[in-house]
Write an enzyme that holds these catalytic residues in place. Structure first.
Site, PDB file in Angstrom:
ATOM      1  N   ASP A 107       0.794  -1.234   0.000  1.00 46.66           N
ATOM      2  CA  ASP A 107       0.000   0.000   0.000  1.00 46.66           C
ATOM      3  C   ASP A 107       0.829   1.289   0.000  1.00 46.66           C
ATOM      4  OD1 ASP A 107      -0.896  -0.860   3.424  1.00 46.66           O
ATOM      5  OD2 ASP A 107       0.855   0.251   2.725  1.00 46.66           O
ATOM      6  N   HIS A 122       6.676  -7.838  -1.170  1.00 48.31           N
ATOM      7  CA  HIS A 122       5.645  -8.308  -2.105  1.00 48.31           C
ATOM      8  C   HIS A 122       5.263  -7.259  -3.128  1.00 48.31           C
ATOM      9  CE1 HIS A 122       4.389 -11.401   1.208  1.00 48.31           C
ATOM     10  NE2 HIS A 122       5.477 -11.775   0.534  1.00 48.31           N
TER      11      HIS A 122
HETATM   12  C1  BV8 Z   1       7.342 -18.183  -3.028  1.00 50.20           C
HETATM   13  C2  BV8 Z   1       0.138 -10.305  -2.892  1.00 50.20           C
HETATM   14  C3  BV8 Z   1       9.090 -19.338  -4.122  1.00 50.20           C
HETATM   15  C4  BV8 Z   1       0.111  -8.851  -2.877  1.00 50.20           C
HETATM   16  C5  BV8 Z   1       0.665 -11.921  -1.218  1.00 50.20           C
HETATM   17  C6  BV8 Z   1       2.546 -23.838  -3.431  1.00 50.20           C
HETATM   18  C7  BV8 Z   1       3.031 -23.269  -4.606  1.00 50.20           C
HETATM   19  C8  BV8 Z   1       3.863 -22.168  -4.575  1.00 50.20           C
HETATM   20  C9  BV8 Z   1       4.212 -21.600  -3.358  1.00 50.20           C
HETATM   21  C10 BV8 Z   1       3.693 -22.164  -2.219  1.00 50.20           C
HETATM   22  C11 BV8 Z   1       2.888 -23.277  -2.224  1.00 50.20           C
HETATM   23  N1  BV8 Z   1       2.571 -23.576  -0.933  1.00 50.20           N
HETATM   24  C12 BV8 Z   1       3.154 -22.688  -0.106  1.00 50.20           C
HETATM   25  C13 BV8 Z   1       3.827 -21.828  -0.865  1.00 50.20           C
HETATM   26  C14 BV8 Z   1       4.554 -20.706  -0.435  1.00 50.20           C
HETATM   27  C15 BV8 Z   1       3.580 -19.518  -0.481  1.00 50.20           C
HETATM   28  C16 BV8 Z   1       2.925 -19.459   0.887  1.00 50.20           C
HETATM   29  O1  BV8 Z   1       3.555 -19.054   1.830  1.00 50.20           O
HETATM   30  N2  BV8 Z   1       1.649 -19.883   0.994  1.00 50.20           N
HETATM   31  C17 BV8 Z   1       1.022 -19.900   2.310  1.00 50.20           C
HETATM   32  C18 BV8 Z   1      -0.318 -19.212   2.277  1.00 50.20           C
HETATM   33  C19 BV8 Z   1       0.929 -21.355   2.764  1.00 50.20           C
HETATM   34  N3  BV8 Z   1       4.398 -18.358  -0.719  1.00 50.20           N
HETATM   35  C20 BV8 Z   1       4.593 -17.936  -1.979  1.00 50.20           C
HETATM   36  O2  BV8 Z   1       4.057 -18.398  -2.964  1.00 50.20           O
HETATM   37  C21 BV8 Z   1       5.602 -16.803  -2.083  1.00 50.20           C
HETATM   38  N4  BV8 Z   1       6.554 -17.103  -3.108  1.00 50.20           N
HETATM   39  O3  BV8 Z   1       7.245 -19.033  -2.178  1.00 50.20           O
HETATM   40  O4  BV8 Z   1       8.285 -18.189  -4.030  1.00 50.20           O
HETATM   41  C22 BV8 Z   1       8.495 -20.130  -5.227  1.00 50.20           C
HETATM   42  C23 BV8 Z   1       8.615 -19.646  -6.500  1.00 50.20           C
HETATM   43  C24 BV8 Z   1       8.106 -20.396  -7.533  1.00 50.20           C
HETATM   44  C25 BV8 Z   1       7.436 -21.609  -7.278  1.00 50.20           C
HETATM   45  C26 BV8 Z   1       7.311 -22.062  -5.955  1.00 50.20           C
HETATM   46  C27 BV8 Z   1       7.826 -21.325  -4.925  1.00 50.20           C
HETATM   47  C28 BV8 Z   1       4.890 -15.519  -2.461  1.00 50.20           C
HETATM   48  C29 BV8 Z   1       4.019 -15.086  -1.304  1.00 50.20           C
HETATM   49  C30 BV8 Z   1       3.455 -13.693  -1.604  1.00 50.20           C
HETATM   50  C31 BV8 Z   1       1.992 -13.827  -1.875  1.00 50.20           C
HETATM   51  N5  BV8 Z   1       1.423 -12.498  -2.053  1.00 50.20           N
HETATM   52  N6  BV8 Z   1       0.062 -10.790  -1.521  1.00 50.20           N
HETATM   53  C32 BV8 Z   1      -1.246  -8.405  -2.412  1.00 50.20           C
HETATM   54  O5  BV8 Z   1      -2.208  -8.578  -3.179  1.00 50.20           O
HETATM   55  O6  BV8 Z   1      -1.315  -7.879  -1.297  1.00 50.20           O
HETATM   56  S1  BV8 Z   1       0.410 -12.648   0.290  1.00 50.20           S
HETATM   57  C33 BV8 Z   1      -0.434 -11.732   1.406  1.00 50.20           C
HETATM   58  O7  BV8 Z   1      -0.139 -12.354   2.666  1.00 50.20           O
HETATM   59  C34 BV8 Z   1       0.010 -10.299   1.573  1.00 50.20           C
HETATM   60  O8  BV8 Z   1       1.246  -9.982   0.992  1.00 50.20           O
HETATM   61  C35 BV8 Z   1       0.115 -10.222   3.104  1.00 50.20           C
HETATM   62  O9  BV8 Z   1       0.862  -9.169   3.526  1.00 50.20           O
HETATM   63  C36 BV8 Z   1       0.729 -11.514   3.372  1.00 50.20           C
HETATM   64  C37 BV8 Z   1       0.841 -11.968   4.782  1.00 50.20           C
HETATM   65  O10 BV8 Z   1      -0.397 -11.777   5.388  1.00 50.20           O
HETATM   66  P1  BV8 Z   1      -0.455 -10.732   6.616  1.00 50.20           P
HETATM   67  O11 BV8 Z   1       0.064  -9.436   6.147  1.00 50.20           O
HETATM   68  O12 BV8 Z   1       0.191 -11.335   7.800  1.00 50.20           O
HETATM   69  O13 BV8 Z   1      -2.017 -10.580   6.786  1.00 50.20           O
HETATM   70  P2  BV8 Z   1      -3.006 -11.561   7.589  1.00 50.20           P
HETATM   71  O14 BV8 Z   1      -4.396 -11.139   7.269  1.00 50.20           O
HETATM   72  O15 BV8 Z   1      -2.599 -12.981   7.368  1.00 50.20           O
HETATM   73  O16 BV8 Z   1      -2.721 -11.234   9.134  1.00 50.20           O
HETATM   74  C38 BV8 Z   1      -3.026  -9.956   9.649  1.00 50.20           C
HETATM   75  C39 BV8 Z   1      -2.526  -9.917  11.083  1.00 50.20           C
HETATM   76  O17 BV8 Z   1      -2.757  -8.609  11.605  1.00 50.20           O
HETATM   77  C40 BV8 Z   1      -3.249 -10.885  11.997  1.00 50.20           C
HETATM   78  O18 BV8 Z   1      -2.300 -11.570  12.816  1.00 50.20           O
HETATM   79  C41 BV8 Z   1      -4.133  -9.977  12.863  1.00 50.20           C
HETATM   80  O19 BV8 Z   1      -4.300 -10.489  14.187  1.00 50.20           O
HETATM   81  C42 BV8 Z   1      -3.321  -8.721  12.900  1.00 50.20           C
HETATM   82  N7  BV8 Z   1      -4.090  -7.492  13.145  1.00 50.20           N
HETATM   83  C43 BV8 Z   1      -5.386  -7.237  12.858  1.00 50.20           C
HETATM   84  N8  BV8 Z   1      -5.687  -5.965  13.238  1.00 50.20           N
HETATM   85  C44 BV8 Z   1      -4.552  -5.433  13.756  1.00 50.20           C
HETATM   86  C45 BV8 Z   1      -3.529  -6.394  13.696  1.00 50.20           C
HETATM   87  N9  BV8 Z   1      -2.285  -6.164  14.143  1.00 50.20           N
HETATM   88  C46 BV8 Z   1      -2.032  -4.957  14.674  1.00 50.20           C
HETATM   89  N10 BV8 Z   1      -2.954  -3.967  14.762  1.00 50.20           N
HETATM   90  C47 BV8 Z   1      -4.218  -4.174  14.314  1.00 50.20           C
HETATM   91  N11 BV8 Z   1      -5.128  -3.194  14.417  1.00 50.20           N
END
Ligand code: BV8
Length: 257
Positions: A107, A122
């Protein structure tokens, strides 16, 4: 919120004596700006399947639908403001010699809040590129109007334009990842703000820091897998805890002056 909690005092003492602080953030740090997180009950993934809207396959299947989702998010991100958490993180630069922000967010709010060193793992929603990398990877393109809801072609080769963000299954920008991993392994303290620690390889950064003896502070209303390696946890919204932490570090700073 207990202003004088032991965890706050421990976190402030650690930051006040740090030479290099890394602040690792996720979508929770932008929640109080009015942006949705991903995995909260009201998060983006509750409405949109990430493999449809944040993967190359999804884009190939439905480029217009993915374009619209990012256009709508970009409009929102331009309409909101950095919140007190972003501003407090930026203000820490006045108290700590070296601060590196490593964010999973796209953002651009850390930069708008004044943070001067931001590593975007990202990508950034305000940058666009050719989906075919027709002039090398990445081939950046002029940023379209945020209200342009129709998928745009690359002006050089006609392939689809796309936001310069990292989708599931895509590699992180190598130079950014390298700088982030190095910062995590060489910092004295890491502040982990607003991330569920669900997405790799980003979620490994706090473990890298801990393995290299950095003190970890978690700021999050919920516990996460990162909690178990945190030396202090500020359990609540970043918009409240970050200003309190900044004030506590400033108090120590002033007392030492
Ligand atoms: C990779 C895009 C190597 C941009 C995002 C199968 C095939 C391929 C890869 C994988 C696979 N299985 C697993 C993987 C790896 C995969 C992965 O990790 N999957 C997970 C889900 C299991 N990762 C990838 O694919 C990465 N690349 O591995 O490359 C590779 C290369 C080729 C082939 C194979 C491997 C790429 C990952 C990037 C994905 N893109 N976003 C967009 O549109 O935004 S991910 C998305 O998740 C965002 O980037 C986000 O930032 C990120 C993490 O999430 P969080 O930010 O933590 O958000 P979330 O909602 O989860 O949590 C919010 C938190 O805030 C909570 O804890 C909550 O309690 C807290 N909160 C709430 N309110 C507040 C607060 N905290 C403080 N104050 C508040 N007020």
């Amino acid at each position: 919120m207990n202003r004088h909690g032991h965890d706050l005092d421990r976190a402030a003492a650690t930051l006040a004596s740090a030479a290099h602080l890394v602040v690792f953030t996720g979508s929770g740090v932008s929640k109080e700006s009015g942006l949705a997180t991903f995995r909260d009950v009201d998060g983006a993934w509750a409405q949109y399947d990430p493999m449809d809207y944040a993967s190359p396959q999804g884009f190939r299947r439905n480029p217009q639908g993915v374009w619209e989702w990012y256009a709508q998010r970009r409009q929102q991100m331009l309409e909101v403001e950095p919140n007190p958490a972003h501003l407090a993180i930026a203000a820490l630069e006045n108290l700590i010699a070296e601060v590196t922000v490593i964010t999973q967010n796209i953002d651009g709010l850390h930069q708008r809040a004044g943070s001067s060193r931001v590593l975007e793992l990202h990508g950034n929603i305000h940058r666009y590129k050719c989906s075919r990398h027709c002039r090398g990877e990445p081939t950046y393109l002029p940023t379209p109007d945020p209200f342009e809801e129709t998928l745009q072609p690359c002006p050089y080769c006609g392939a689809h334009a796309r936001p310069d963000v990292v989708w599931f299954g895509e590699s992180l920008p190598p130079d950014v990842w390298e700088a982030a991993a190095f910062a995590a392994m060489t910092c004295d303290a890491m502040l982990v703000v607003g991330t569920s620690g669900a997405v790799e390889p980003a979620a490994s950064l706090p473990r890298y820091a801990r393995q290299h003896r950095a003190f970890i502070v978690e700021v999050n209303p919920e516990t996460t897998p990162i909690t178990q390696i945190a030396g202090a946890a500020l359990r609540g919204p970043a918009g409240e805890w970050m200003p309190a932490l900044l004030e506590a570090v400033r108090d120590i700073h002033d007392a030492q002056a």
